[in-house]
Design a protein around this motif. Structure first.
Motif, PDB file in Angstrom:
ATOM      1  N   GLU B  93       0.832  -1.207   0.000  1.00  0.00           N
ATOM      2  CA  GLU B  93       0.000   0.000   0.000  1.00  0.00           C
ATOM      3  C   GLU B  93       0.874   1.268   0.000  1.00  0.00           C
ATOM      4  N   THR B  94       1.912   1.262   0.825  1.00  0.00           N
ATOM      5  CA  THR B  94       2.809   2.427   0.884  1.00  0.00           C
ATOM      6  C   THR B  94       3.604   2.541  -0.414  1.00  0.00           C
ATOM      7  N   LYS B  95       4.143   1.393  -0.867  1.00  0.00           N
ATOM      8  CA  LYS B  95       4.913   1.405  -2.121  1.00  0.00           C
ATOM      9  C   LYS B  95       4.073   1.939  -3.275  1.00  0.00           C
ATOM     10  N   GLN B  96       2.798   1.507  -3.307  1.00  0.00           N
ATOM     11  CA  GLN B  96       1.937   1.910  -4.413  1.00  0.00           C
ATOM     12  C   GLN B  96       1.737   3.425  -4.436  1.00  0.00           C
ATOM     13  N   ARG B  97       1.593   4.024  -3.254  1.00  0.00           N
ATOM     14  CA  ARG B  97       1.454   5.492  -3.191  1.00  0.00           C
ATOM     15  C   ARG B  97       2.670   6.163  -3.841  1.00  0.00           C
ATOM     16  N   VAL B  98       3.868   5.642  -3.525  1.00  0.00           N
ATOM     17  CA  VAL B  98       5.093   6.235  -4.076  1.00  0.00           C
ATOM     18  C   VAL B  98       5.201   5.924  -5.574  1.00  0.00           C
ATOM     19  N   TYR B 121      14.451   7.499 -23.697  1.00  0.00           N
ATOM     20  CA  TYR B 121      14.059   7.699 -22.299  1.00  0.00           C
ATOM     21  C   TYR B 121      12.882   6.804 -21.930  1.00  0.00           C
ATOM     22  N   LYS B 122      11.903   6.728 -22.843  1.00  0.00           N
ATOM     23  CA  LYS B 122      10.687   5.954 -22.537  1.00  0.00           C
ATOM     24  C   LYS B 122      10.961   4.454 -22.433  1.00  0.00           C
ATOM     25  N   THR B 123      12.065   3.990 -23.053  1.00  0.00           N
ATOM     26  CA  THR B 123      12.384   2.548 -22.994  1.00  0.00           C
ATOM     27  C   THR B 123      13.190   2.184 -21.740  1.00  0.00           C
ATOM     28  N   LEU B 124      13.720   3.177 -21.044  1.00  0.00           N
ATOM     29  CA  LEU B 124      14.571   2.895 -19.883  1.00  0.00           C
ATOM     30  C   LEU B 124      13.725   2.536 -18.665  1.00  0.00           C
ATOM     31  N   LYS B 125      14.165   1.487 -17.961  1.00  0.00           N
ATOM     32  CA  LYS B 125      13.496   1.156 -16.689  1.00  0.00           C
ATOM     33  C   LYS B 125      14.230   1.923 -15.595  1.00  0.00           C
ATOM     34  N   LEU B 126      13.500   2.753 -14.860  1.00  0.00           N
ATOM     35  CA  LEU B 126      14.163   3.684 -13.953  1.00  0.00           C
ATOM     36  C   LEU B 126      13.816   3.482 -12.485  1.00  0.00           C
ATOM     37  N   GLU B 127      13.077   2.430 -12.154  1.00  0.00           N
ATOM     38  CA  GLU B 127      12.758   2.175 -10.750  1.00  0.00           C
ATOM     39  C   GLU B 127      12.317   0.720 -10.568  1.00  0.00           C
ATOM     40  N   GLY B 128      12.383   0.241  -9.330  1.00  0.00           N
ATOM     41  CA  GLY B 128      11.925  -1.109  -9.007  1.00  0.00           C
ATOM     42  C   GLY B 128      11.103  -1.091  -7.726  1.00  0.00           C
ATOM     43  N   ILE B 129      10.267  -0.054  -7.589  1.00  0.00           N
ATOM     44  CA  ILE B 129       9.548   0.190  -6.327  1.00  0.00           C
ATOM     45  C   ILE B 129       8.702  -1.011  -5.896  1.00  0.00           C
ATOM     46  N   MET B 130       7.906  -1.546  -6.825  1.00  0.00           N
ATOM     47  CA  MET B 130       6.987  -2.624  -6.445  1.00  0.00           C
ATOM     48  C   MET B 130       7.696  -3.984  -6.368  1.00  0.00           C
ATOM     49  N   LEU B 134      12.009  -4.383  -0.370  1.00  0.00           N
ATOM     50  CA  LEU B 134      12.171  -3.325   0.636  1.00  0.00           C
ATOM     51  C   LEU B 134      12.448  -1.995  -0.053  1.00  0.00           C
ATOM     52  N   ASN B 135      11.745  -0.963   0.366  1.00  0.00           N
ATOM     53  CA  ASN B 135      12.089   0.406  -0.023  1.00  0.00           C
ATOM     54  C   ASN B 135      12.574   1.110   1.243  1.00  0.00           C
ATOM     55  N   ILE B 136      13.545   1.985   1.096  1.00  0.00           N
ATOM     56  CA  ILE B 136      13.973   2.785   2.256  1.00  0.00           C
ATOM     57  C   ILE B 136      13.996   4.249   1.840  1.00  0.00           C
ATOM     58  N   CYS B 137      13.313   5.076   2.603  1.00  0.00           N
ATOM     59  CA  CYS B 137      13.424   6.522   2.405  1.00  0.00           C
ATOM     60  C   CYS B 137      14.396   7.051   3.450  1.00  0.00           C
ATOM     61  N   ILE B 138      15.463   7.712   2.999  1.00  0.00           N
ATOM     62  CA  ILE B 138      16.443   8.297   3.912  1.00  0.00           C
ATOM     63  C   ILE B 138      16.188   9.789   3.975  1.00  0.00           C
ATOM     64  N   THR B 139      15.946  10.262   5.182  1.00  0.00           N
ATOM     65  CA  THR B 139      15.520  11.649   5.365  1.00  0.00           C
ATOM     66  C   THR B 139      16.556  12.436   6.163  1.00  0.00           C
ATOM     67  N   VAL B 205      15.685  12.793   1.328  1.00  0.00           N
ATOM     68  CA  VAL B 205      16.886  12.952   0.496  1.00  0.00           C
ATOM     69  C   VAL B 205      16.958  11.860  -0.567  1.00  0.00           C
ATOM     70  N   ALA B 206      16.699  10.614  -0.154  1.00  0.00           N
ATOM     71  CA  ALA B 206      16.819   9.515  -1.124  1.00  0.00           C
ATOM     72  C   ALA B 206      15.693   8.519  -0.923  1.00  0.00           C
ATOM     73  N   TYR B 207      15.114   8.053  -2.041  1.00  0.00           N
ATOM     74  CA  TYR B 207      14.139   6.975  -1.990  1.00  0.00           C
ATOM     75  C   TYR B 207      14.765   5.777  -2.695  1.00  0.00           C
ATOM     76  N   LEU B 208      15.021   4.706  -1.937  1.00  0.00           N
ATOM     77  CA  LEU B 208      15.809   3.579  -2.432  1.00  0.00           C
ATOM     78  C   LEU B 208      14.972   2.306  -2.553  1.00  0.00           C
ATOM     79  N   CYS B 209      15.196   1.562  -3.632  1.00  0.00           N
ATOM     80  CA  CYS B 209      14.617   0.229  -3.805  1.00  0.00           C
ATOM     81  C   CYS B 209      15.720  -0.779  -3.501  1.00  0.00           C
ATOM     82  N   ILE B 210      15.407  -1.772  -2.659  1.00  0.00           N
ATOM     83  CA  ILE B 210      16.460  -2.627  -2.118  1.00  0.00           C
ATOM     84  C   ILE B 210      16.032  -4.092  -2.151  1.00  0.00           C
TER      85      ILE B 210
END
Lengths: 272, 272
Positions: B93-98, B121-130, B134-139, B205-210
């Motif tokens: 649920e949280t990941k989906q919001r992001v 640009y449109k062909t590049l995969k730029l995230e792996g949120i879902m 684990l996602n980590i937001c570093i604040t 500062v950073a939103y990380l997919c892990i």
């Protein structure tokens, strides 16, 4: 977007590593380093210090400096723009210009603290500009690859952040090479730009003092001086929301593991 | 301010290491790690990747995650303020919001590129949120230790820079543990703050997919895709002034050493 079935991936992993041990192809999900290699990284991270007063004049050989700078250049950068320059400063004349800027800013800074803190502040040594054989200014050129950069479209400071990643790579490589690094941030950035003749588009991100050292302290100087304590891991790790603590077995186990790791560090397990 | 006579320091060093080899006290100016330990660090640095498409769903054990987070927490911080929080996000649920924020920003970003670049640009995969477990937001909490911070008196973004040092420590520790990290920066920061309920004073500062990965690529994806080339070291290392090249034997030897180091990296010497 790729689609994945996690169950299939887990099954592949198990086939490779568990069900058929005679087949020597690698487990493609295990890319971890050996324990000794990981320990080397952790010793670098946990024994790294911000060095101000322990520099010796011993010159840094070209091959050592090359490895340190190359490590910095292989930092991550937004849109692969590699926005950094590394200005190596060795002449006393250049160092003196920067040291004069430090002195002015340091006097201004002292006046911002009250009472006891001001007294303590004045006793702290906060730079080694003249004593260290090498200073490096690490800069960020926001226009390096044109106005539109992948990943910088919404967070404009991503190029500065990339440059800081290069600083941290340099700092860690230097520690492993036995070379100390101190980050001097008590400087007026505009005057620093003038002193180093930076073009308008270029930001000085870090001004570093670099050299071999008589010793690396066991702990950060501000921790040893009682200025501030090291925060416990539980204070900085949250779950799902800001400031939300542990409430399931995963979170509780993680906090326990972090407490043990932090105790080992504070007890000197990673001392070099 | 300490005063030092470099000649005296060199003499001390020589006495310890050269003139009296029978005395077993250590050379106090040599704190370098062994070659194997240094190689482990360099392999970590040179084989680290920004991971987007290779995440597996294998969970990260608590002890591994503990080491990665502890490495991040022992980053340098201005005035020892340790301004960071690490928000661990595992709920869909949280990941989906992001992820929704990413999709919106990504569409906006595509429109900023022209012609061929837009297509690529449109062909590049730029995230792996879902896909990443684990996602980590570093604040960064700018008020963590009060309004006046040693070293932040003149450069106000020093606390953000400290937080980025924590990101890079985390990234390197993860690589050594065989865990991939991807930094997602195509997000509206204000909306991200709302989505994660950050207080006003706190900056994401950073939103990380892990997560563990099927593979770490040999080279950065944007380099392999021909988006931009890796810059040669000579383009980013300057001497005494911005953009000033080599003009003495030290500088020329350093450039030669850096060329060799860079060739070794590009030829795969540090591949893991």
């Amino acid at each position: 977007m790729e689609t994945r079935d996690p169950k299939v991936l887990n099954a592949i992993t198990q086939t490779n590593t568990v069900n058929d041990p005679n087949i020597i192809y690698s487990n493609h999900t295990d890319h971890s380093f050996s324990k000794a290699e990981r320990e080397a990284l952790y010793q670098t991270i946990f024994s790294r210090r911000d060095v101000r007063g322990q520099f010796t004049s011993k010159p840094i050989p070209e091959d050592v400096l090359s490895r340190i700078l190359t490590a910095a250049h292989y930092a991550p950068s937004v849109g692969f723009m590699q926005p950094w320059n590394f200005i190596l400063i060795q002449k006393d004349e250049t160092k003196q210009r920067v040291h004069n800027l430090f002195k002015k800013a340091h006097d201004e800074a002292a006046d911002m603290f009250e009472g006891e803190k001001r007294k303590t502040y004045k006793t702290l040594k906060l730079e080694g500009i003249m004593e260290s054989p090498l200073n490096i200014c690490i800069t960020c050129d926001k226009d390096r690859t044109g106005p539109v950069v992948i990943g910088r479209t919404h967070i404009k400071s991503m190029d500065l952040y990339s440059t800081v990643c290069a600083v941290q790579n340099l700092w860690l490589a230097a520690r492993a090479e036995g070379v100390g690094v101190g980050w001097v941030s008590i400087l007026d950035q505009k005057k620093l730009k003038q002193a180093l003749k930076l073009p308008k588009r270029v930001t000085p991100v870090a001004y570093l003092c670099i050299g071999y050292v008589s010793e690396f302290f066991d702990k950060p100087e501000l921790q040893s001086a009682g200025w501030l304590p090291r925060l416990p891991m539980a204070h900085v790790v949250n779950f799902e929301e800001y400031d939300k603590g542990a409430d399931d077995s995963f979170a509780i186990n993680l906090l326990e593991a972090m407490n043990q790791d932090q105790k080992a560090i504070e007890d000197g397990y990673y001392r070099k």
